[in-house]
Design an enzyme around this catalytic site. Structure first.
Site, short mmCIF file in Angstrom:
data_model
loop_
_atom_site.label_atom_id
_atom_site.label_comp_id
_atom_site.label_asym_id
_atom_site.label_seq_id
_atom_site.Cartn_x
_atom_site.Cartn_y
_atom_site.Cartn_z
N HIS A 1 0.80 -1.22 0.00
CA HIS A 1 0.00 0.00 0.00
C HIS A 1 0.83 1.27 0.00
O HIS A 1 0.31 2.37 -0.17
CB HIS A 1 -0.98 0.02 1.17
CG HIS A 1 -0.30 0.05 2.51
ND1 HIS A 1 -0.31 1.15 3.31
CD2 HIS A 1 0.41 -0.88 3.17
CE1 HIS A 1 0.35 0.90 4.42
NE2 HIS A 1 0.80 -0.33 4.36
N LYS B 1 -7.22 2.14 -1.41
CA LYS B 1 -7.19 3.54 -0.97
C LYS B 1 -5.85 4.24 -1.24
O LYS B 1 -5.70 5.40 -0.90
CB LYS B 1 -7.54 3.64 0.51
CG LYS B 1 -6.55 2.99 1.45
CD LYS B 1 -6.97 3.17 2.91
CE LYS B 1 -6.16 2.30 3.84
NZ LYS B 1 -6.36 0.84 3.63
N GLU C 1 -4.96 -14.66 10.79
CA GLU C 1 -4.15 -15.38 11.78
C GLU C 1 -4.83 -16.65 12.28
O GLU C 1 -4.29 -17.33 13.14
CB GLU C 1 -3.78 -14.45 12.95
CG GLU C 1 -2.77 -13.39 12.52
CD GLU C 1 -2.36 -12.45 13.63
OE1 GLU C 1 -1.15 -12.27 13.84
OE2 GLU C 1 -3.26 -11.89 14.31
N ARG D 1 -11.25 -12.64 19.98
CA ARG D 1 -11.14 -12.30 18.55
C ARG D 1 -12.24 -12.97 17.74
O ARG D 1 -12.63 -12.49 16.68
CB ARG D 1 -9.81 -12.79 17.99
CG ARG D 1 -8.62 -11.99 18.43
CD ARG D 1 -7.37 -12.66 17.91
NE ARG D 1 -6.22 -11.78 18.06
CZ ARG D 1 -5.19 -11.73 17.23
NH1 ARG D 1 -5.16 -12.53 16.18
NH2 ARG D 1 -4.19 -10.91 17.43
#
Ligand SMILES: *[C@@H]1O[C@H](CO)[C@@H](O)[C@H](O)[C@H]1NC(C)=O
Length: 438
Positions: free
Chosen positions: A118, A145, A314, A243
């Site tokens: 990015h 973006k 993950e 999570r």
């Protein structure tokens, strides 16, 4: 009280002497003598001789001090600047791209790379030319973006090669979000229809760098892993269970994007009774496994279920690779595989002697004093690097890797494949520097 002329001239002499000393200091500082009798003009040259790097790899601290001074001087090389068209034939030569497979073994074992990037064109190109081999295939996912100039520059780079392309679908990648996982999958979708008969897919981010040559990597995968996937990880530990027990949401705004944990608990258990694992977001997986990921119902359902979890990359790869009938699966594996060498802040003094660069999000960005540790590490790749902030680290790593790469070549080595010494890259501002390669 007026000063007498004698006092005044003493003061004047003192001032002049101090000035002369400062000048001598400044002049000698920029042209600093190095051991072994050669002098190194770090004000003029953006490239560094091998002796300097060798000293750093050996952990010589004096060399590190010297290097730190030289490192202050850095200019971007011309070639791949945002907004400028790329002259491919020049890029290939100037940046010493390898243009032929270096052995039959490597030609017979192409790799597929997924790069999710990015920012920082220079670091990306430095990484790319290190992993580039004409028999491999490369999918670059450029964040949705990122400024259009960045994307155009990467497109310009990709257009120089038949085996490099941008992901056909770009995500707005949010750190810790589902979009990070989706970016990899977009590239996988593109790669399964590639005509390159690649054997393994590996993912990288823009701040990784290889510690193994292509040949070493191929041999490692063939001999040590033999069609098995590398996804280091363990059963999901308690402290990170939230999570996946709570609903998470990506927040995307013009200025920053992040993931928030909501108070809402996730309904529904893990599909197909899969046991969740936790581990590395980096992997090396076989082509059959990639097909499985894209087609198998369990993989697809786990993907949907993972949409509102935190950092699903993950758990996704490692969970799928513990399913006993997944192609190349390793159900009993744990952390083995050392796919990345990373200096974690919370492992300082236990696993390493601290970061000599600086920490970003608890991970070391390598400095000159980390070079010795890097070349002794066992990882396939290391993370993190910032080639623009630590140009000498970048150049030393590049020299070290290229020497390993060419050393075992079975084809005649072309002159352009050597990283050039004393090559002046300062003509970007019109300075007329002569180009002398050794
Ligand atoms: C690209 O670079 C090569 C070598 O420096 C040069 O001969 C050629 O004219 C350049 N092409 C363009 C289109 O500028």
């Amino acid at each position: 009280m007026p000063m007498n002329p004698a006092k005044l001239s003493v003061l004047f002499c003192a001032a002049v002497s101090i000035l002369v000393c400062v000048c001598i200091y400044l002049v000698t500082k920029t042209k600093m003598p190095v051991a072994r009798g050669w002098s190194f003009d770090c004000a003029r040259c953006g490239d560094y001789p091998d002796e300097l790097c060798s000293a750093l790899f050996d952990g010589k601290s004096v060399a590190a001090v010297l290097g730190a001074q030289c490192e202050q001087v850095h200019r971007q090389r011309p070639g791949l600047a945002a907004g400028l068209p790329v002259n491919c034939s020049r890029l290939l030569v100037d940046y010493s791209y390898i243009t032929k497979p270096l052995s039959q073994e490597e030609a017979d074992f192409p790799l597929a790379y997924i790069l999710v990037v990015h920012k920082n064109l220079e670091t990306l190109e430095w990484l790319f030319r290190a992993i580039y081999m004409p028999q491999n295939v490369y999918c670059i996912h450029v964040d949705q973006k990122t400024p259009v100039e960045f994307r155009q520059a990467v497109e310009g780079l990709a257009a120089c090669f038949d085996n490099v392309f941008l992901a056909s679908r770009a995500e707005n990648v949010v750190y810790g979000g589902f979009s990070r996982l989706q970016a990899d999958l977009n590239c996988m979708q593109d790669l399964v229809s590639s005509s390159v008969p690649w054997k393994y897919a590996l993912n990288l981010c823009g701040q990784d760098y290889p510690l193994k040559s292509n040949r070493e990597l191929v041999q490692h995968l063939k001999q040590r892993w033999k069609d098995k996937n590398i996804t280091p990880g363990i059963l999901q530990p308690d402290h990170i269970k939230q999570r996946t027990t709570h609903v998470h949401r990506e927040v995307i705004s013009q200025f920053e994007s992040y993931v928030v944990k909501t108070s809402r608990r996730k309904t529904g258990s893990v599909p197909h009774g899969l046991k969740l694992y936790f581990g590395s977001a980096y992997y090396a997986v076989t082509r059959e496994f990639v097909n499985f990921v894209l087609k198998d119902e369990r993989a697809k359902d786990l993907l949907q279920w993972s949409r509102d979890t935190y950092s699903p990359d993950e758990h996704y790869w490692v969970t799928l690779n513990r399913i006993s009938d997944a192609p190349g699966a390793d159900p009993n594996a744990e952390w083995e595989g050392s796919i990345r060498s990373i200096k974690w802040l919370d492992q300082a003094k236990v696993a390493h002697k601290g970061c000599k660069g600086h920490y970003v999000r608890g991970i070391c960005v390598y400095g000159l004093g980390d070079l010795e540790w890097l070349v002794q590490s066992k990882g396939l790749f290391a993370n993190k690097f910032e080639a623009d902030n630590h140009p000498l680290v970048a150049q030393c790593m590049e020299r070290w890797l290229r020497r390993k790469t060419l050393f075992r070549s079975e084809v005649p080595i072309q002159q352009e494949w050597h990283i050039q010494n004393n090559k002046c890259f300062f003509d970007i501002e019109g300075n007329n520097c002569s180009t002398t390669s050794m």
